[in-house]
Design a protein around this motif. Structure first.
Motif, PDB file in Angstrom:
ATOM      1  N   ASN A 106       0.833  -1.263   0.097  1.00 54.04           N
ATOM      2  CA  ASN A 106       0.083  -0.023  -0.086  1.00 54.04           C
ATOM      3  C   ASN A 106       0.955   1.265   0.035  1.00 54.04           C
ATOM      4  N   LEU A 107       2.007   1.253   0.614  1.00 53.07           N
ATOM      5  CA  LEU A 107       3.021   2.419   0.670  1.00 53.07           C
ATOM      6  C   LEU A 107       3.350   2.605  -0.821  1.00 53.07           C
ATOM      7  N   PHE A 108       3.894   1.612  -1.586  1.00 50.85           N
ATOM      8  CA  PHE A 108       4.025   1.941  -3.017  1.00 50.85           C
ATOM      9  C   PHE A 108       2.862   2.320  -3.788  1.00 50.85           C
ATOM     10  N   LYS A 109       1.833   1.508  -3.414  1.00 53.33           N
ATOM     11  CA  LYS A 109       0.656   2.018  -4.439  1.00 53.33           C
ATOM     12  C   LYS A 109       0.282   3.296  -4.310  1.00 53.33           C
ATOM     13  N   GLN A 110       0.482   3.993  -3.136  1.00 54.15           N
ATOM     14  CA  GLN A 110       0.167   5.361  -2.941  1.00 54.15           C
ATOM     15  C   GLN A 110       1.013   6.247  -3.654  1.00 54.15           C
ATOM     16  N   GLN A 111       2.304   5.643  -3.973  1.00 49.80           N
ATOM     17  CA  GLN A 111       3.273   6.502  -4.591  1.00 49.80           C
ATOM     18  C   GLN A 111       3.077   6.304  -6.345  1.00 49.80           C
ATOM     19  N   GLY A 112       1.856   5.478  -6.724  1.00 52.12           N
ATOM     20  CA  GLY A 112       1.502   5.194  -8.076  1.00 52.12           C
ATOM     21  C   GLY A 112       2.160   3.978  -8.734  1.00 52.12           C
ATOM     22  N   HIS A 113       2.616   3.180  -7.822  1.00 50.95           N
ATOM     23  CA  HIS A 113       3.565   1.971  -8.306  1.00 50.95           C
ATOM     24  C   HIS A 113       2.611   0.850  -8.887  1.00 50.95           C
ATOM     25  N   ARG A 114       2.818   0.024  -9.551  1.00 51.29           N
ATOM     26  CA  ARG A 114       1.828  -1.392 -10.069  1.00 51.29           C
ATOM     27  C   ARG A 114       2.951  -2.372  -8.987  1.00 51.29           C
ATOM     28  N   VAL A 115       2.258  -3.084  -8.096  1.00 58.89           N
ATOM     29  CA  VAL A 115       2.786  -3.920  -6.956  1.00 58.89           C
ATOM     30  C   VAL A 115       2.417  -5.401  -7.255  1.00 58.89           C
ATOM     31  N   CYS A 116       3.215  -6.304  -7.210  1.00 56.28           N
ATOM     32  CA  CYS A 116       2.680  -7.509  -7.070  1.00 56.28           C
ATOM     33  C   CYS A 116       3.272  -8.165  -5.660  1.00 56.28           C
ATOM     34  N   VAL A 117       2.539  -8.887  -4.984  1.00 61.25           N
ATOM     35  CA  VAL A 117       2.577  -9.599  -3.753  1.00 61.25           C
ATOM     36  C   VAL A 117       2.587 -10.968  -4.177  1.00 61.25           C
ATOM     37  N   THR A 118       3.143 -11.951  -3.795  1.00 61.49           N
ATOM     38  CA  THR A 118       3.404 -13.242  -4.117  1.00 61.49           C
ATOM     39  C   THR A 118       4.275 -14.015  -2.979  1.00 61.49           C
ATOM     40  N   THR A 119       4.437 -15.215  -2.926  1.00 59.22           N
ATOM     41  CA  THR A 119       5.087 -15.914  -1.952  1.00 59.22           C
ATOM     42  C   THR A 119       6.018 -16.934  -2.760  1.00 59.22           C
TER      43      THR A 119
END
Length: 273
Positions: free
Chosen positions: A47-60
Protein backbone atom coordinates in the motif's frame (compact mmCIF):
# COMPACT_ATOMS: atom_id res chain seq x y z
CA UNK A 1 25.35 -0.21 -0.49
CA UNK A 2 22.95 2.68 -1.08
CA UNK A 3 23.31 5.86 0.97
CA UNK A 4 20.87 8.45 2.24
CA UNK A 5 21.48 12.11 2.99
CA UNK A 6 22.70 12.99 6.48
CA UNK A 7 19.66 15.31 6.70
CA UNK A 8 17.51 12.13 6.66
CA UNK A 9 17.91 11.94 10.42
CA UNK A 10 15.42 14.84 10.64
CA UNK A 11 12.85 13.17 8.40
CA UNK A 12 9.70 11.43 9.57
CA UNK A 13 9.67 7.65 9.90
CA UNK A 14 7.72 7.23 6.65
CA UNK A 15 10.07 9.56 4.79
CA UNK A 16 13.05 7.55 6.03
CA UNK A 17 11.43 4.35 4.83
CA UNK A 18 10.66 5.95 1.45
CA UNK A 19 14.36 6.80 1.06
CA UNK A 20 15.46 3.31 2.04
CA UNK A 21 12.97 1.68 -0.33
CA UNK A 22 13.62 4.01 -3.25
CA UNK A 23 12.70 2.26 -6.51
CA UNK A 24 16.07 2.46 -8.26
CA UNK A 25 15.83 -0.84 -10.12
CA UNK A 26 12.79 -2.09 -12.00
CA UNK A 27 11.25 -4.12 -10.70
CA UNK A 28 12.37 -3.55 -7.11
CA UNK A 29 12.23 -6.93 -5.38
CA UNK A 30 11.72 -7.19 -1.61
CA UNK A 31 11.82 -10.54 0.21
CA UNK A 32 10.37 -11.02 3.70
CA UNK A 33 11.77 -13.66 6.06
CA UNK A 34 11.68 -14.58 9.73
CA UNK A 35 8.85 -14.74 12.24
CA UNK A 36 5.13 -14.05 12.10
CA UNK A 37 3.84 -10.76 10.73
CA UNK A 38 5.33 -11.04 7.24
CA UNK A 39 1.97 -11.06 5.42
CA UNK A 40 0.79 -7.99 7.32
CA UNK A 41 4.07 -6.24 6.50
CA UNK A 42 3.92 -7.31 2.85
CA UNK A 43 0.57 -5.63 2.28
CA UNK A 44 1.46 -2.57 4.37
CA UNK A 45 4.50 -2.08 2.12
CA UNK A 46 2.40 -2.78 -0.96
CA UNK A 47 0.00 0.00 0.00
CA UNK A 48 2.93 2.34 0.63
CA UNK A 49 4.13 1.77 -2.94
CA UNK A 50 0.59 1.92 -4.30
CA UNK A 51 0.21 5.40 -2.81
CA UNK A 52 3.29 6.39 -4.82
CA UNK A 53 1.58 5.25 -8.03
CA UNK A 54 3.43 1.95 -8.47
CA UNK A 55 2.05 -1.31 -9.84
CA UNK A 56 2.78 -3.82 -7.07
CA UNK A 57 2.86 -7.61 -7.13
CA UNK A 58 2.63 -9.50 -3.84
CA UNK A 59 3.45 -13.19 -3.94
CA UNK A 60 5.19 -16.00 -2.06
CA UNK A 61 7.86 -18.61 -2.77
CA UNK A 62 6.54 -20.83 0.01
CA UNK A 63 2.97 -21.36 1.25
CA UNK A 64 0.69 -18.76 2.78
CA UNK A 65 -2.93 -18.14 3.57
CA UNK A 66 -4.97 -16.61 0.79
CA UNK A 67 -5.13 -12.89 1.60
CA UNK A 68 -8.38 -11.08 2.23
CA UNK A 69 -9.98 -9.29 -0.76
CA UNK A 70 -9.53 -5.99 1.08
CA UNK A 71 -5.75 -6.45 0.90
CA UNK A 72 -5.42 -6.44 -2.89
CA UNK A 73 -6.99 -4.95 -6.01
CA UNK A 74 -6.51 -7.98 -8.26
CA UNK A 75 -5.74 -11.66 -7.79
CA UNK A 76 -4.28 -13.91 -10.50
CA UNK A 77 -2.78 -17.34 -10.80
CA UNK A 78 0.63 -17.58 -12.44
CA UNK A 79 -1.07 -18.91 -15.59
CA UNK A 80 -3.41 -15.93 -15.94
CA UNK A 81 -1.68 -12.79 -14.70
CA UNK A 82 -2.01 -9.75 -16.91
CA UNK A 83 -1.37 -6.00 -17.16
CA UNK A 84 -2.95 -3.84 -14.48
CA UNK A 85 -3.43 -0.08 -14.02
CA UNK A 86 -0.97 2.06 -12.10
CA UNK A 87 -1.37 2.35 -8.32
CA UNK A 88 -2.71 -1.17 -7.84
CA UNK A 89 -1.82 -4.31 -5.87
CA UNK A 90 -2.00 -7.73 -7.53
CA UNK A 91 -1.60 -10.97 -5.57
CA UNK A 92 -0.20 -13.82 -7.70
CA UNK A 93 -0.07 -17.45 -6.63
CA UNK A 94 0.55 -20.81 -8.25
CA UNK A 95 -2.38 -22.91 -6.98
CA UNK A 96 -4.76 -23.38 -4.08
CA UNK A 97 -3.93 -26.18 -1.64
CA UNK A 98 -6.57 -28.77 -0.90
CA UNK A 99 -7.58 -28.54 2.77
CA UNK A 100 -8.09 -31.61 4.97
CA UNK A 101 -11.06 -30.13 6.85
CA UNK A 102 -14.00 -27.96 5.92
CA UNK A 103 -14.00 -24.27 6.87
CA UNK A 104 -10.22 -24.15 7.12
CA UNK A 105 -8.62 -20.96 5.80
CA UNK A 106 -7.46 -21.46 2.22
CA UNK A 107 -3.73 -21.78 1.68
CA UNK A 108 -1.95 -21.23 -1.61
CA UNK A 109 1.20 -22.69 -3.10
CA UNK A 110 3.75 -20.06 -3.97
CA UNK A 111 5.70 -19.40 -7.13
CA UNK A 112 8.82 -21.22 -8.21
CA UNK A 113 11.86 -19.12 -9.07
CA UNK A 114 11.07 -19.75 -12.76
CA UNK A 115 7.52 -18.48 -12.19
CA UNK A 116 8.88 -15.40 -10.47
CA UNK A 117 11.24 -14.74 -13.37
CA UNK A 118 8.23 -14.81 -15.70
CA UNK A 119 6.56 -12.14 -13.58
CA UNK A 120 9.69 -9.99 -13.54
CA UNK A 121 10.36 -10.34 -17.26
CA UNK A 122 6.79 -9.35 -18.07
CA UNK A 123 7.65 -5.78 -16.99
CA UNK A 124 4.12 -5.41 -15.67
CA UNK A 125 5.14 -4.45 -12.13
CA UNK A 126 7.42 -1.80 -10.62
CA UNK A 127 7.63 -3.54 -7.26
CA UNK A 128 7.52 -7.24 -6.33
CA UNK A 129 7.12 -8.19 -2.67
CA UNK A 130 7.84 -11.84 -1.85
CA UNK A 131 6.92 -13.69 1.33
CA UNK A 132 9.95 -15.99 1.21
CA UNK A 133 9.73 -17.84 4.52
CA UNK A 134 7.25 -19.60 6.79
CA UNK A 135 7.00 -19.48 10.57
CA UNK A 136 3.61 -21.05 11.41
CA UNK A 137 2.63 -17.64 12.86
CA UNK A 138 5.29 -17.87 15.58
CA UNK A 139 7.15 -14.66 16.42
CA UNK A 140 10.69 -15.92 15.89
CA UNK A 141 12.41 -18.74 14.03
CA UNK A 142 15.61 -20.15 12.61
CA UNK A 143 15.64 -21.43 9.03
CA UNK A 144 15.71 -25.10 8.11
CA UNK A 145 18.13 -26.33 5.47
CA UNK A 146 15.89 -25.41 2.53
CA UNK A 147 14.81 -22.05 3.97
CA UNK A 148 14.33 -19.21 3.24
CA UNK A 149 13.41 -19.21 -0.46
CA UNK A 150 14.86 -15.82 -1.43
CA UNK A 151 15.14 -14.96 -5.14
CA UNK A 152 18.79 -14.40 -6.02
CA UNK A 153 18.14 -10.95 -7.51
CA UNK A 154 16.35 -9.62 -4.43
CA UNK A 155 17.21 -5.99 -3.71
CA UNK A 156 16.01 -5.81 -0.10
CA UNK A 157 15.64 -8.56 2.53
CA UNK A 158 13.49 -7.75 5.56
CA UNK A 159 13.65 -10.05 8.60
CA UNK A 160 10.71 -9.96 11.02
CA UNK A 161 10.71 -10.72 14.76
CA UNK A 162 7.85 -10.37 17.25
CA UNK A 163 8.77 -8.04 20.13
CA UNK A 164 6.78 -10.19 22.55
CA UNK A 165 9.56 -12.80 22.65
CA UNK A 166 12.42 -10.37 23.27
CA UNK A 167 13.52 -10.52 26.94
CA UNK A 168 11.10 -13.42 27.49
CA UNK A 169 12.12 -16.95 28.47
CA UNK A 170 12.63 -19.20 25.47
CA UNK A 171 9.72 -21.55 24.94
CA UNK A 172 9.62 -24.18 22.16
CA UNK A 173 5.93 -23.38 21.62
CA UNK A 174 6.84 -19.81 20.56
CA UNK A 175 9.85 -20.59 18.37
CA UNK A 176 9.61 -22.15 14.91
CA UNK A 177 12.38 -24.67 14.16
CA UNK A 178 13.29 -24.98 17.84
CA UNK A 179 16.21 -27.38 17.38
CA UNK A 180 17.76 -25.24 14.63
CA UNK A 181 17.22 -22.12 16.72
CA UNK A 182 19.01 -23.56 19.74
CA UNK A 183 21.90 -24.87 17.67
CA UNK A 184 22.28 -21.55 15.88
CA UNK A 185 22.01 -19.18 18.86
CA UNK A 186 23.13 -21.25 21.86
CA UNK A 187 19.67 -20.78 23.34
CA UNK A 188 17.97 -23.37 25.53
CA UNK A 189 14.60 -23.87 27.18
CA UNK A 190 13.77 -20.99 29.57
CA UNK A 191 16.91 -19.03 28.69
CA UNK A 192 16.22 -15.33 28.13
CA UNK A 193 16.04 -14.25 24.50
CA UNK A 194 18.50 -11.43 24.96
CA UNK A 195 21.14 -9.46 23.07
CA UNK A 196 23.47 -12.44 22.62
CA UNK A 197 20.74 -14.72 21.25
CA UNK A 198 19.49 -12.12 18.78
CA UNK A 199 23.01 -11.14 17.75
CA UNK A 200 23.74 -14.78 16.84
CA UNK A 201 20.47 -15.06 14.92
CA UNK A 202 21.24 -11.92 12.89
CA UNK A 203 24.95 -12.31 12.16
CA UNK A 204 25.23 -16.06 11.63
CA UNK A 205 25.31 -16.85 7.87
CA UNK A 206 22.78 -19.62 8.56
CA UNK A 207 20.52 -17.32 10.57
CA UNK A 208 17.81 -14.78 9.84
CA UNK A 209 19.43 -13.43 6.66
CA UNK A 210 20.51 -16.77 5.25
CA UNK A 211 20.47 -16.78 1.41
CA UNK A 212 20.30 -12.96 1.30
CA UNK A 213 22.23 -11.69 -1.76
CA UNK A 214 25.48 -10.00 -0.80
CA UNK A 215 24.47 -6.59 -2.17
CA UNK A 216 20.90 -6.60 -0.83
CA UNK A 217 19.87 -4.14 1.86
CA UNK A 218 19.10 -5.97 5.12
CA UNK A 219 16.41 -4.55 7.37
CA UNK A 220 15.26 -5.97 10.71
CA UNK A 221 11.64 -5.29 11.68
CA UNK A 222 10.71 -5.73 15.34
CA UNK A 223 6.92 -5.88 15.33
CA UNK A 224 4.33 -5.72 18.12
CA UNK A 225 6.29 -3.11 20.04
CA UNK A 226 3.29 -2.68 22.36
CA UNK A 227 3.69 -6.29 23.52
CA UNK A 228 7.29 -5.90 24.66
CA UNK A 229 7.60 -5.96 28.46
CA UNK A 230 10.64 -3.66 28.44
CA UNK A 231 10.14 -1.10 25.64
CA UNK A 232 12.99 1.21 26.71
CA UNK A 233 15.38 -1.72 26.96
CA UNK A 234 14.20 -2.89 23.53
CA UNK A 235 15.14 0.43 21.94
CA UNK A 236 18.57 0.29 23.61
CA UNK A 237 19.06 -3.29 22.40
CA UNK A 238 18.09 -2.32 18.84
CA UNK A 239 20.53 0.61 18.81
CA UNK A 240 23.34 -1.56 20.16
CA UNK A 241 22.73 -4.36 17.67
CA UNK A 242 22.59 -1.92 14.77
CA UNK A 243 25.93 -0.44 15.83
CA UNK A 244 27.47 -3.93 15.99
CA UNK A 245 26.04 -5.22 12.70
CA UNK A 246 27.40 -3.29 9.72
CA UNK A 247 25.48 -5.57 7.37
CA UNK A 248 22.18 -4.26 8.79
CA UNK A 249 20.94 -1.17 6.94
CA UNK A 250 18.12 -0.30 9.30
CA UNK A 251 15.90 -1.47 12.15
CA UNK A 252 12.20 -0.61 12.26
CA UNK A 253 10.19 -0.78 15.47
CA UNK A 254 6.56 -1.33 14.52
CA UNK A 255 3.00 -2.04 15.55
CA UNK A 256 1.66 -3.12 12.16
CA UNK A 257 -1.90 -3.55 13.41
CA UNK A 258 -2.18 0.18 14.23
CA UNK A 259 -3.10 3.10 11.97
CA UNK A 260 0.32 4.62 12.70
CA UNK A 261 2.37 1.43 12.54
CA UNK A 262 5.94 2.79 12.47
CA UNK A 263 7.16 3.69 15.94
CA UNK A 264 10.88 4.14 15.28
CA UNK A 265 13.27 3.87 12.34
CA UNK A 266 16.94 3.41 13.16
CA UNK A 267 19.44 3.97 10.35
CA UNK A 268 22.93 2.48 10.21
CA UNK A 269 25.35 5.41 10.32
CA UNK A 270 27.25 3.85 7.42
CA UNK A 271 24.28 4.68 5.18
CA UNK A 272 24.50 8.43 5.75
CA UNK A 273 26.73 10.69 3.72
Amino acid sequence: MMQIDKDALSLTNLQLIAQLLNVQSTPLTISLVGGGGKTHLAFWLANLFKQQGHRVCVTTTTKMYLPRPSQYDYIDSIDSFSAKPNATITFIYQSKIQQDKENQPIKVQGLTFDDLNRVKQSNLFNVIIVEADGAKQRPIKAPAGHEPCIPEDTNIVIGVTGAEVIFSRANPAQIHRWDEFCQLTGCSNQKEIDHSVLKSLIENPQGMFKHAPRDALRIWVINKYDQCKQPNALLKLANNLLAEQPQLSSIWITQLSRKAPIKKVLINKGLTK
